[in-house]
Design an enzyme around this catalytic site. Structure first.
Site, mmCIF file in Angstrom:
data_model
loop_
_atom_site.group_PDB
_atom_site.id
_atom_site.type_symbol
_atom_site.label_atom_id
_atom_site.label_comp_id
_atom_site.label_asym_id
_atom_site.label_seq_id
_atom_site.Cartn_x
_atom_site.Cartn_y
_atom_site.Cartn_z
ATOM 1 N N TYR A 1 -45.794 20.331 -15.474
ATOM 2 C CA TYR A 1 -45.000 21.413 -14.875
ATOM 3 C C TYR A 1 -43.780 20.821 -14.183
ATOM 4 O O TYR A 1 -43.898 19.884 -13.389
ATOM 5 C CB TYR A 1 -45.831 22.194 -13.846
ATOM 6 C CG TYR A 1 -46.964 22.988 -14.444
ATOM 7 C CD1 TYR A 1 -46.754 24.279 -14.921
ATOM 8 C CD2 TYR A 1 -48.233 22.442 -14.550
ATOM 9 C CE1 TYR A 1 -47.799 25.013 -15.483
ATOM 10 C CE2 TYR A 1 -49.285 23.158 -15.117
ATOM 11 C CZ TYR A 1 -49.058 24.442 -15.582
ATOM 12 O OH TYR A 1 -50.091 25.154 -16.142
ATOM 13 N N SER A 2 -42.609 21.384 -14.493
ATOM 14 C CA SER A 2 -41.393 20.960 -13.795
ATOM 15 C C SER A 2 -41.512 21.309 -12.319
ATOM 16 O O SER A 2 -41.977 22.394 -11.965
ATOM 17 C CB SER A 2 -40.167 21.663 -14.377
ATOM 18 O OG SER A 2 -39.976 21.301 -15.722
ATOM 19 N N CYS B 1 -33.546 24.162 -19.974
ATOM 20 C CA CYS B 1 -34.959 24.076 -19.632
ATOM 21 C C CYS B 1 -35.623 25.427 -19.864
ATOM 22 O O CYS B 1 -35.103 26.465 -19.450
ATOM 23 C CB CYS B 1 -35.146 23.634 -18.175
ATOM 24 S SG CYS B 1 -36.850 23.189 -17.780
ATOM 25 N N GLU C 1 -35.087 19.811 -21.656
ATOM 26 C CA GLU C 1 -36.532 19.738 -21.437
ATOM 27 C C GLU C 1 -37.120 21.096 -21.801
ATOM 28 O O GLU C 1 -36.942 22.083 -21.082
ATOM 29 C CB GLU C 1 -36.845 19.389 -19.977
ATOM 30 C CG GLU C 1 -38.328 19.200 -19.729
ATOM 31 C CD GLU C 1 -38.601 18.699 -18.312
ATOM 32 O OE1 GLU C 1 -38.718 17.471 -18.127
ATOM 33 O OE2 GLU C 1 -38.663 19.533 -17.386
ATOM 34 N N TYR D 1 -40.622 23.285 -23.700
ATOM 35 C CA TYR D 1 -42.076 23.162 -23.850
ATOM 36 C C TYR D 1 -42.626 24.323 -24.665
ATOM 37 O O TYR D 1 -41.929 25.285 -24.916
ATOM 38 C CB TYR D 1 -42.740 23.131 -22.460
ATOM 39 C CG TYR D 1 -42.127 24.088 -21.459
ATOM 40 C CD1 TYR D 1 -42.519 25.425 -21.418
ATOM 41 C CD2 TYR D 1 -41.116 23.662 -20.583
ATOM 42 C CE1 TYR D 1 -41.936 26.312 -20.512
ATOM 43 C CE2 TYR D 1 -40.541 24.541 -19.675
ATOM 44 C CZ TYR D 1 -40.959 25.866 -19.650
ATOM 45 O OH TYR D 1 -40.380 26.736 -18.753
#
Length: 379
Positions: free
Chosen positions: A156-157, A337, A377, A379
């Site tokens: 988790y960012s 992101c 980044e 996901y």
């Protein structure tokens, strides 16, 4: 941007009404003395974070001058600025750090599809990190694919600066959307297929224990060599997490070694107004730092793009494409992101815009990566 903390400064009395401070959970009191002495005229601000009992005080004096200086929040320990390299993998999956949940707060309104929570974690200063890094979380229970073994790590960012939401270097915050699975045929929720870690985090209570690994990641670190640089941030949903950390560092915290004077431009894509994350903080920066911050929202269920379709972040990028390309040519950093599904549409838009400008997108992208201006980044 001068700072008014720890010294007498000329400020507007409206600092006590600063919306960004209210959103951060501070209690504002205008009738305090400083060191038990009454200063006249005096505006004294008592900032008490809901995440910590620590009190920070600063004294500011109102003067009859035109210039106003924004008051920022003092942070500690400033030794966190001394490291030359970011901390990496201090805790590994086989030996994670046991931290404690401080608070879990629902971030979205009633009409948002799904639930997103802001989760504050007390790591006691033992798992330091830099803005843009991630924590790994190991949810409790057994890995169904490997009986007898713990679950795999979920990344988790981190959604806070290295000082955390209590400004004392002992907490970190995560922005987590609860992953819920609905059966395609029945339309009903199937709890057995829900996201294990996101539901554990969103259901956590203060005092619960959490296993952390990391921190990890270098691609999203905020370059600070040039405090006057331009940073273009493009996020969908919880992808806004690292950008919240950047912006708090730029505009909320009094960091003596980093005084931001450039441009931060945030593009945030969500479903509707109720789905906006940290909107009060960002709107506060827009009000207080109009020359240094821009904020554009793409609300897919409320706004239309120029072709009458749903408004996504790539549509906003296209809307400002000339300006964005000029900023990139001038050395701006650009960050992406969010869900990996966001990138194809964004790449297609950038390629089309580049071709319209008579440029090769592949060549331009290669140059941006070579210059370390391109940060992704997903996901």
């Amino acid at each position: 941007m001068a700072h008014a903390l720890g010294a007498l400064a000329s400020v507007s009395p409206s600092v006590a009404a600063d919306a960004s401070l209210r959103k951060a959970g501070f209690k504002i009191n205008n009738n305090l003395s400083y060191d038990n002495k009454l200063w006249i005229p005096l505006s004294s601000v008592n900032l008490k974070s809901r995440f910590s009992s620590t009190k920070y005080q600063c004294k500011v004096v109102s003067m009859s001058v035109q210039q106003t200086v924004q008051s920022k929040i003092p942070v500690q320990p400033l030794e966190l600025e001394n490291a030359k390299e970011p901390p990496l993998n201090l805790y590994k999956p086989k030996e994670p750090y046991t931290a404690t949940i401080v608070s879990v707060e629902r971030l979205v309104g009633p009409n948002a599809p799904g639930e997103t929570c802001h989760i504050v974690i007390d790591h006691g200063g033992n798992v330091p990190y830099w803005e843009g890094q991630s924590y790994g979380v190991i949810p409790p229970g057994e890995n169904p694919k490997k009986p007898g073994n713990p679950h795999n790590v979920r990344l988790y960012s981190i959604a806070s600066t290295r000082y955390g939401d209590s400004f004392d270097g002992k907490t970190a915050s995560l922005c987590v959307r609860r992953a819920v699975y609905y059966d395609a045929e029945t339309g009903k929720e199937d709890p057995s297929k829900n996201g294990v870690c996101s539901n554990f985090l969103c259901d956590s209570k203060p005092g619960d224990k959490i296993l952390l690994t990391g921190p990890s990641g270098k691609i999203m670190l905020l370059p600070e060599e040039d405090p006057n640089a331009t940073h273009i941030m493009i996020a969908t949903g919880t992808g806004v997490a690292p950008f919240r950390g950047y912006l708090r560092r730029m505009f909320m915290e009094a960091v003596p070694t980093y005084k931001f004077g450039g441009l931060a431009w945030l593009f945030l894509g969500v479903a509707n107004s109720d789905s906006l994350l940290y909107d009060d903080e960002f709107t506060g920066y827009l009000k207080d730092y109009p020359d240094n911050f821009r904020y554009d929202k793409a609300l897919s269920r409320e706004q239309k793009n120029k072709n009458g379709g749903k408004m996504y972040v790539q549509d906003k990028i296209e809307e400002y494409s000339d300006e964005i390309f000029k900023l990139l040519d001038g050395g701006a950093h650009i960050y992406f992101c969010g869900l990996k599904g966001m990138m194809p549409g964004i790449q297609d838009t950038l390629k089309r815009v580049a071709e319209e400008r008579g440029e090769s997108w592949d060549t331009k992208l290669s140059q941006l990566k070579k210059n370390k201006q391109w940060h992704v980044e997903v996901y």
